[in-house]
Design an enzyme around this catalytic site. Structure first.
Site, PDB file in Angstrom:
ATOM      1  N   VAL A  75       0.864  -1.173   0.000  1.00 19.89           N
ATOM      2  CA  VAL A  75       0.000   0.000   0.000  1.00 19.89           C
ATOM      3  C   VAL A  75       0.904   1.228   0.000  1.00 19.89           C
ATOM      4  CG1 VAL A  75      -1.790   1.265   1.248  1.00 19.89           C
ATOM      5  CG2 VAL A  75      -1.760  -1.245   1.304  1.00 19.89           C
ATOM      6  N   PHE A 101      -3.637   6.489   6.916  1.00 20.89           N
ATOM      7  CA  PHE A 101      -3.476   5.055   7.177  1.00 20.89           C
ATOM      8  C   PHE A 101      -4.712   4.410   7.799  1.00 20.89           C
ATOM      9  CE2 PHE A 101      -2.327   1.486   9.911  1.00 20.89           C
ATOM     10  CZ  PHE A 101      -1.684   0.659   9.007  1.00 20.89           C
ATOM     11  N   ALA A 124       3.122  -4.455   3.174  1.00 19.95           N
ATOM     12  CA  ALA A 124       3.943  -3.299   3.499  1.00 19.95           C
ATOM     13  C   ALA A 124       3.100  -2.075   3.195  1.00 19.95           C
ATOM     14  CB  ALA A 124       5.216  -3.281   2.657  1.00 19.95           C
ATOM     15  N   CYS A 125       3.264  -1.028   3.998  1.00 21.15           N
ATOM     16  CA  CYS A 125       2.560   0.227   3.757  1.00 21.15           C
ATOM     17  C   CYS A 125       3.576   1.348   3.918  1.00 21.15           C
ATOM     18  CB  CYS A 125       1.402   0.407   4.739  1.00 21.15           C
ATOM     19  SG  CYS A 125       0.479   1.937   4.471  1.00 21.15           S
ATOM     20  N   VAL A 126       3.703   2.161   2.885  1.00 15.94           N
ATOM     21  CA  VAL A 126       4.701   3.226   2.919  1.00 15.94           C
ATOM     22  C   VAL A 126       4.105   4.549   2.449  1.00 15.94           C
ATOM     23  CG1 VAL A 126       6.672   1.677   2.602  1.00 15.94           C
ATOM     24  CG2 VAL A 126       5.537   2.626   0.612  1.00 15.94           C
TER      25      VAL A 126
END
Length: 132
Positions: A82, A90, A110-112
């Site tokens: 994401v 978020f 993974a979320c960045v």
């Protein structure tokens, strides 16, 4: 793996690629879905007018269309990434994401936060699914 064992996946239910890539590629029993932003599949226009909730729902609809074209469902997704233009989004994005990927075994993820996304998007999501 031979080139014959690699297959492009294309559906009118998701936006057409805007560069030299495919909506998804099947290889070795896996489906690798390109990142989706909130483009309307028929018009190619951004959806949501900057509303991250509307964008996230369109992104997930686009991903589900690509998965369906390959004969897969969100429950077969094992990995997502994401990308958010603002990590402050978020919690909202996560709640909407859970509607699609929250049942059963949720994918690894993974979320960045990124400096920018194509077309001014606020969210982009890609995924990998197991086929069969």
């Amino acid at each position: 793996m031979s080139a014959a064992a690699i297959e492009a996946v294309t559906t009118a239910g998701a936006p057409a690629p805007v560069g030299p890539y495919n909506q998804a590629v099947k290889a070795g029993g896996l489906l690798f879905c390109s990142g989706q932003i909130a483009l309307d599949p028929s018009s190619g226009a951004m959806v949501g007018g900057g509303d991250v909730e509307a964008e996230t729902r369109q992104v997930l609809a686009n991903l589900k269309a690509v998965l369906a074209e390959a004969g897969a469902t969100p429950q077969q997704v094992v990995r997502t990434t994401v990308f958010l233009a603002d990590l402050g989004d978020f919690a909202l994005v996560n709640a909407i994401y859970a509607e699609t990927f929250g049942a059963g075994v949720s994918p690894a993820r993974a979320c960045v936060e990124v400096a920018a996304l194509p077309k001014g998007a606020r969210v982009e999501i890609d995924c990998i699914a197991v086929l069969g």
